[in-house]
Design an enzyme around this catalytic site. Structure first.
Site: not given
Length: 481
Positions: A32, A46, A50, A173, A437, A442
């Site tokens: 990654e 979203s 589906h 990569v 908020c 926090c």
């Protein structure tokens, strides 16, 4: 070390492929480019599961969407990521639209979608009383809903790691050479990984990775979708996912009850050149709000708590591009995974395994594979008796850090121990900072917990890795001139 398979990209596609491969005696590494998994396309999503009625039956999208729909429900019970199986309503707001939806309904029947129901006006209001009075009918698909995409991906990766898949983050990569029966994949910082087979699941950057591996030359175009998140208290939150009549390049603007308890409206659909353009605008919010207020009663601008934009990776064909490379036979291309890619992803993972087998990868099932994760305790969901037991083991369970989402110190600490050391990683894993908020009360405490548990100095903490530093230093260290 020589791996059997290197998967490039740890979004939904790469994570699902890693999970499915972890069932076999295969040495797999997941690569990654970002600091955390699910940091790209899959994160800004979203989250809809589906139903399989939007695309033609002969498309790869439809086949994998239908299979993925079945798998996600099963996986949610095994891996315990949030899944709200609320069903999907596709609604017509005029007689003309109802005629169009009859054709879409027939497509769903042709595709084999289960338990679809065509509805007149009376029935559709029984299913969703919050629809605007102008609704005239539509159809209902019960096997659909919403998930939290980031927790879905986190769960797939966590289970894959449990079953001995390796993970290398911040591994972008930039070059690949296939020599003597193996890929040598080189990261931007010079590190290398060797593997017999590679899977290109790099999302928006799959075209760049393909060229870096001297494979097919294709293009991925970003299609931006702006989404707007409304508070838990939103009076217009529907009980079902509400779809309108689709348009040419989009399924339309939706009203989405999220699995996390909020309501989402959107997305837009804008073709771009810039793969880093995730800006949102007030003009588009007003446009989306006006459209959705004509769909569902009770939506208000006062309920808006945040906005974000996702970039869908569109291949030239508009379909998924998942094939064994014709140029580099030891490479599987998994590109153009736009909507319904999240729904299809577990089926895409299975399909990639089949393609690898056809390419020559020996597959022997593990006898000790464990495809489950323990259910996570969440302070806001456990009863008082269980909370007292948790308190006895660790008082941090009753120290509520995020008041909006009722997230405890113990949950944040556990996220860090599981490898989430960026602010965004902790936020998406726990929902801390995702409430009304937006971290206003926090954030400071969350920073302290991440620093304490990870050992990373506060001034080195990042929002999402790289140069996204949270703090510049301490006031006392500033040089006054």
């Amino acid at each position: 070390m020589l791996y059997d398979v290197a998967i490039i990209g740890a979004g939904a596609t790469g994570a699902a492929a890693a999970f499915m491969l972890s069932k076999y005696q295969v040495k797999t590494v997941l690569l990654e480019r970002a600091r955390e998994v699910c940091a790209g396309v899959s994160k800004a999503n979203s989250g809809i599961v589906h139903g399989g009625f939007h695309h033609p039956s002969d498309s790869l999208k439809t086949r994998l969407e239908l299979r993925g729909n079945e798998l996600i429900e099963k996986l949610s019970s095994q891996l315990h990521f949030p899944y709200l199986k609320c069903g999907i309503l596709v609604v017509a707001y005029s007689e003309e639209e109802l005629e169009i939806l009859q054709k879409l309904y027939q497509r769903g029947l042709d595709n084999g979608v289960k338990d679809m129901e065509f509805c007149g006006r009376e029935r559709i209001f029984e299913l969703e009383p919050k629809l605007d009075d102008s609704a005239v009918g539509g159809f209902f698909v019960p096997h659909g809903g919403t998930i939290e995409p980031y927790n879905y991906v986190f769960s797939l990766v966590e289970c894959a790691l449990k079953n001995h898949v390796d993970l290398r983050c911040e591994f972008k990569v930039t070059k690949g050479n296939f020599v003597d029966g193996a890929w040598e994949l080189t990261a931007e910082d010079g590190r290398t990984i060797k593997a017999k087979y590679a899977v290109n699941a790099a999302g928006l950057f799959a075209d760049e990775v393909s060229r870096a591996l001297e494979a097919e030359n294709f293009n991925i175009f970003p299609r931006k979708g702006e989404e707007y998140l409304l508070d838990r208290t939103c009076a217009g939150r529907p009980s079902k996912v509400i779809f309108p009549v689709p348009v040419k390049h989009s399924k339309g603007v939706l009203v989405i009850p999220t699995a996390g308890g909020t309501t989402m409206i959107g997305p837009t659909a804008e073709v771009l050149d810039d793969k880093n353009d995730t800006a949102t605008t007030r003009d588009n919010f007003i446009k989306i709000l006006n459209l959705t207020q004509k769909m569902v009663k009770g939506l208000s601008a006062r309920d808006l708590i945040t906005s974000f934009a996702g970039l869908r990776p569109v291949h030239d064909s508009e379909d998924f591009y998942i094939e064994q490379s014709a140029v580099q036979p030891a490479l599987i291309q998994a590109a153009g995974i736009q909507s319904p890619g999240l729904t299809a992803s577990p089926a895409i993972g299975e399909y990639i395994v089949c393609l690898l087998k056809n390419a020559g990868l020996p597959l022997e099932e593990k006898t000790d594979f464990d495809g489950t994760l323990p259910e996570r305790f969440e302070a806001r969901k456990v009863d008082d008796v269980k909370l007292q037991q948790l308190y006895q083991s660790d008082p941090a369970w009753t120290n509520i850090v995020c008041r909006c989402e009722e997230i405890s110190e113990a949950e944040i600490a556990e996220a860090v121990r599981r490898g989430h050391t960026t602010v965004d990683g902790v936020k998406f894993y726990t929902r801390a900072g995702m409430g009304r908020c937006q971290g206003g009360f926090c954030s400071a405490k969350i920073f302290q917990i991440i620093s304490k548990e990870s050992g990373i100095p506060m001034e080195n903490l990042t929002k999402r890795g790289g140069e996204s530093r949270i703090l510049a230093g301490k006031l006392g260290d500033l040089e006054v001139k």
